[in-house]
Design a protein around this motif. Structure first.
Motif, PDB file in Angstrom:
ATOM      1  N   TRP A   1      57.711   7.368  63.400  1.00 55.06           N
ATOM      2  CA  TRP A   1      57.275   7.598  62.021  1.00 55.06           C
ATOM      3  C   TRP A   1      58.282   8.414  61.209  1.00 55.06           C
ATOM      4  O   TRP A   1      57.959   8.917  60.135  1.00 55.06           O
ATOM      5  CB  TRP A   1      55.910   8.287  62.020  1.00 55.06           C
ATOM      6  N   ASN A   2      59.501   8.534  61.712  1.00 54.06           N
ATOM      7  CA  ASN A   2      60.569   9.276  61.016  1.00 54.06           C
ATOM      8  C   ASN A   2      60.148  10.699  60.636  1.00 54.06           C
ATOM      9  O   ASN A   2      60.307  11.121  59.486  1.00 54.06           O
ATOM     10  CB  ASN A   2      61.015   8.534  59.744  1.00 54.06           C
ATOM     11  N   PRO A   3      59.627  11.455  61.590  1.00 55.39           N
ATOM     12  CA  PRO A   3      59.198  12.811  61.247  1.00 55.39           C
ATOM     13  C   PRO A   3      60.380  13.782  61.214  1.00 55.39           C
ATOM     14  O   PRO A   3      61.475  13.474  61.694  1.00 55.39           O
ATOM     15  CB  PRO A   3      58.267  13.168  62.409  1.00 55.39           C
ATOM     16  N   LEU A   4      60.141  14.952  60.661  1.00 55.55           N
ATOM     17  CA  LEU A   4      61.066  16.066  60.804  1.00 55.55           C
ATOM     18  C   LEU A   4      60.654  16.853  62.044  1.00 55.55           C
ATOM     19  O   LEU A   4      59.544  16.691  62.556  1.00 55.55           O
ATOM     20  CB  LEU A   4      61.018  16.964  59.565  1.00 55.55           C
ATOM     21  N   SER A   5      61.554  17.700  62.530  1.00 56.57           N
ATOM     22  CA  SER A   5      61.214  18.503  63.706  1.00 56.57           C
ATOM     23  C   SER A   5      61.287  19.984  63.372  1.00 56.57           C
ATOM     24  O   SER A   5      62.044  20.406  62.493  1.00 56.57           O
ATOM     25  CB  SER A   5      62.140  18.187  64.881  1.00 56.57           C
ATOM     26  N   ARG A   6      60.484  20.743  64.083  1.00 60.78           N
ATOM     27  CA  ARG A   6      60.424  22.193  63.900  1.00 60.78           C
ATOM     28  C   ARG A   6      60.590  22.833  65.275  1.00 60.78           C
ATOM     29  O   ARG A   6      59.966  22.400  66.247  1.00 60.78           O
ATOM     30  CB  ARG A   6      59.071  22.552  63.282  1.00 60.78           C
ATOM     31  N   GLU A   7      61.440  23.850  65.353  1.00 63.80           N
ATOM     32  CA  GLU A   7      61.705  24.467  66.653  1.00 63.80           C
ATOM     33  C   GLU A   7      60.572  25.400  67.069  1.00 63.80           C
ATOM     34  O   GLU A   7      60.162  26.279  66.311  1.00 63.80           O
ATOM     35  CB  GLU A   7      63.014  25.257  66.627  1.00 63.80           C
ATOM     36  N   PHE A   8      60.086  25.180  68.269  1.00 59.11           N
ATOM     37  CA  PHE A   8      59.140  26.088  68.912  1.00 59.11           C
ATOM     38  C   PHE A   8      59.793  26.608  70.187  1.00 59.11           C
ATOM     39  O   PHE A   8      60.831  26.098  70.626  1.00 59.11           O
ATOM     40  CB  PHE A   8      57.832  25.369  69.241  1.00 59.11           C
TER      41      PHE A   8
ATOM     42  N   HIS B   1      57.673  -4.405  59.935  1.00 61.37           N
ATOM     43  CA  HIS B   1      57.397  -5.784  60.351  1.00 61.37           C
ATOM     44  C   HIS B   1      56.327  -5.821  61.444  1.00 61.37           C
ATOM     45  O   HIS B   1      55.378  -6.624  61.380  1.00 61.37           O
ATOM     46  CB  HIS B   1      58.686  -6.441  60.856  1.00 61.37           C
ATOM     47  N   ASN B   2      56.467  -4.940  62.439  1.00 61.93           N
ATOM     48  CA  ASN B   2      55.498  -4.911  63.541  1.00 61.93           C
ATOM     49  C   ASN B   2      54.115  -4.473  63.071  1.00 61.93           C
ATOM     50  O   ASN B   2      53.092  -5.002  63.523  1.00 61.93           O
ATOM     51  CB  ASN B   2      55.993  -3.983  64.647  1.00 61.93           C
ATOM     52  N   LEU B   3      54.068  -3.503  62.163  1.00 67.60           N
ATOM     53  CA  LEU B   3      52.775  -3.058  61.637  1.00 67.60           C
ATOM     54  C   LEU B   3      52.075  -4.192  60.887  1.00 67.60           C
ATOM     55  O   LEU B   3      50.873  -4.426  61.068  1.00 67.60           O
ATOM     56  CB  LEU B   3      52.970  -1.854  60.708  1.00 67.60           C
ATOM     57  N   LYS B   4      52.834  -4.891  60.057  1.00 68.81           N
ATOM     58  CA  LYS B   4      52.259  -5.990  59.276  1.00 68.81           C
ATOM     59  C   LYS B   4      51.763  -7.110  60.190  1.00 68.81           C
ATOM     60  O   LYS B   4      50.662  -7.660  60.000  1.00 68.81           O
ATOM     61  CB  LYS B   4      53.313  -6.520  58.301  1.00 68.81           C
TER      62      LYS B   4
ATOM     63  N   LYS C   1      48.817   2.969  66.253  1.00 67.82           N
ATOM     64  CA  LYS C   1      49.723   2.936  65.102  1.00 67.82           C
ATOM     65  C   LYS C   1      49.016   2.405  63.855  1.00 67.82           C
ATOM     66  O   LYS C   1      49.251   2.889  62.742  1.00 67.82           O
ATOM     67  CB  LYS C   1      50.948   2.076  65.419  1.00 67.82           C
ATOM     68  N   LEU C   2      48.153   1.424  64.045  1.00 67.15           N
ATOM     69  CA  LEU C   2      47.422   0.887  62.897  1.00 67.15           C
ATOM     70  C   LEU C   2      46.475   1.943  62.325  1.00 67.15           C
ATOM     71  O   LEU C   2      46.333   2.064  61.101  1.00 67.15           O
ATOM     72  CB  LEU C   2      46.647  -0.363  63.311  1.00 67.15           C
TER      73      LEU C   2
END
Length: 377
Positions: A326-333, A185-188, A295-296
């Motif tokens: 952005w609903n990312p996945l995470s990777r351990e560092f 909604h916010n992006l639109k 974000k745009l």
């Protein structure tokens, strides 16, 4: 120097020696699972030439088994003052600008074992070793970390997270539909508002189409951002100029910008390497901050990366809401420190980090919580 199992260790100490390593450095790196743009000769040498050599001592180690190069430890020596002592501190080249580090190797166990033997031989010359932002999920790095932890040296590590968006197996439309209702909604709404201000366009500069003038345009946006001085240092500008020169024909470096009419209002500066995009730097013109132009721009950028068939878009280090939205996945560092406990000052420093510092931090945290409770009552 030869260690057991006929591993020869060669120490590189001059910029001329470093410069000559380009071909064999990258030939080794591209055989590794842990390959990353920050580990390429191009990134490492550009940083050393323009920034590192003025503050540090070069301490690169090459590991050969018979005549074959099997590993590189891209290290430098710095002088640090802690607890009123001077420490001779080995660390990864590029720190703190470098977002990924490791010991580059096609034979991790042999290489790290040879490194430990070499450090023992040179124990009078160093006090600590630090590697920042090591990917803890790959088999080779796990071998390196385990061997360092099991050594007789003091070992300390802290966890980090890198966020990324997997791009394979989904279309842009499928991914976009998975975003939160509020996010969409916010992006639109913001896209509509920004379109009312003029013609909105997305431009990508990479390969031979990327010029120094494009970089300077990006810098003008950065000057109006939250970090206006980020690209003003002569040494840093020279570093980025060399990055462009070294990487442009290889197609590794890329700049994306969002425009209203002909005015740039947001940028992303990163790398296209090993079929993934690494989002290194970004910025917005603060005059347009309420419209979230970053974000745009990301909407256009991610759609483009899905269409290109890249395997992932990597946000690199740092936990920030502009990434998690952005609903990312995470990777351990992980960040690691190895202490040369054969000398008393390093032993004391290790004791502080492992035992005393956590207690002090816990007490300070509890004190802060009490103050917050008192303020709210």
């Amino acid at each position: 120097m030869k260690t057991q199992n006929q591993i020869t260790v060669t120490q590189i100490e001059t910029i001329e020696q470093f410069e000559s390593l380009r071909e064999e450095w990258n030939a080794l790196l591209f055989q590794c699972v842990e390959k990353d743009v920050f580990l390429t000769w191009e990134w490492q040498f550009a940083w050393w030439k323009n920034i590192g050599q003025w503050e540090y001592q070069l301490w690169i180690l090459l590991f050969h088994e018979d005549e074959q190069l099997i590993g590189i430890a891209p290290l430098m020596m710095s002088q640090k003052r802690k607890f009123r002592f001077h420490f001779r501190w080995l660390e990864n080249i590029g720190n703190p600008e470098c977002d990924v580090s490791t010991i580059i190797s096609i034979e991790p166990q042999k290489t790290i074992s040879a490194l430990l033997r070499y450090l023992q031989e040179k124990r009078q010359e160093w006090d600590g070793l630090e590697l920042m932002e090591v990917n803890a999920t790959t088999t080779g790095n796990q071998e390196i970390l385990k061997t360092l932890e099991d050594s007789h040296y003091g070992f300390w590590r802290t966890k980090e997270e890198h966020f990324y968006i997997p791009l394979m197996g989904n279309t842009w439309e499928e991914y976009y539909n998975q975003l939160s209702k509020n996010m969409k909604h916010n992006l639109k709404r913001r896209m509509k508002r920004i379109a009312e201000m003029g013609t909105v366009s997305f431009k990508k500069y990479s390969g031979n189409s990327l010029t120094w003038q494009d970089f300077q345009t990006m810098c003008k946006v950065s000057e109006k951002s939250n970090f206006p001085d980020l690209y003003k240092s002569d040494n840093l500008l020279s570093f980025h100029k060399d990055l462009l020169e070294f990487m442009r024909e290889l197609g590794w470096v890329q700049i994306e910008m969002l425009f209203i009419d002909e005015r740039p209002i947001a940028f992303q500066y990163g790398f296209l390497f090993d079929n993934k995009y690494e989002d290194w730097r970004g910025g917005i013109d603060k005059e347009f901050e309420t419209l979230a132009p970053g974000k745009l721009l990301m909407v256009f950028s991610l759609e483009e990366r899905f269409k290109l068939g890249l395997r992932e878009s990597d946000f690199l280090r740092g936990v920030y809401s502009y990434k998690t939205d952005w609903n990312p996945l995470s990777r351990e560092f992980t960040n690691i420190q190895v202490y040369n406990t054969s000398n008393i000052k390093s032993k004391l420093a290790y004791w502080w980090v492992k035992h005393l510092k956590p207690i002090v931090e816990s007490l300070l945290s509890k004190e802060k919580q009490k103050e917050q409770q008192n303020d709210s009552s």
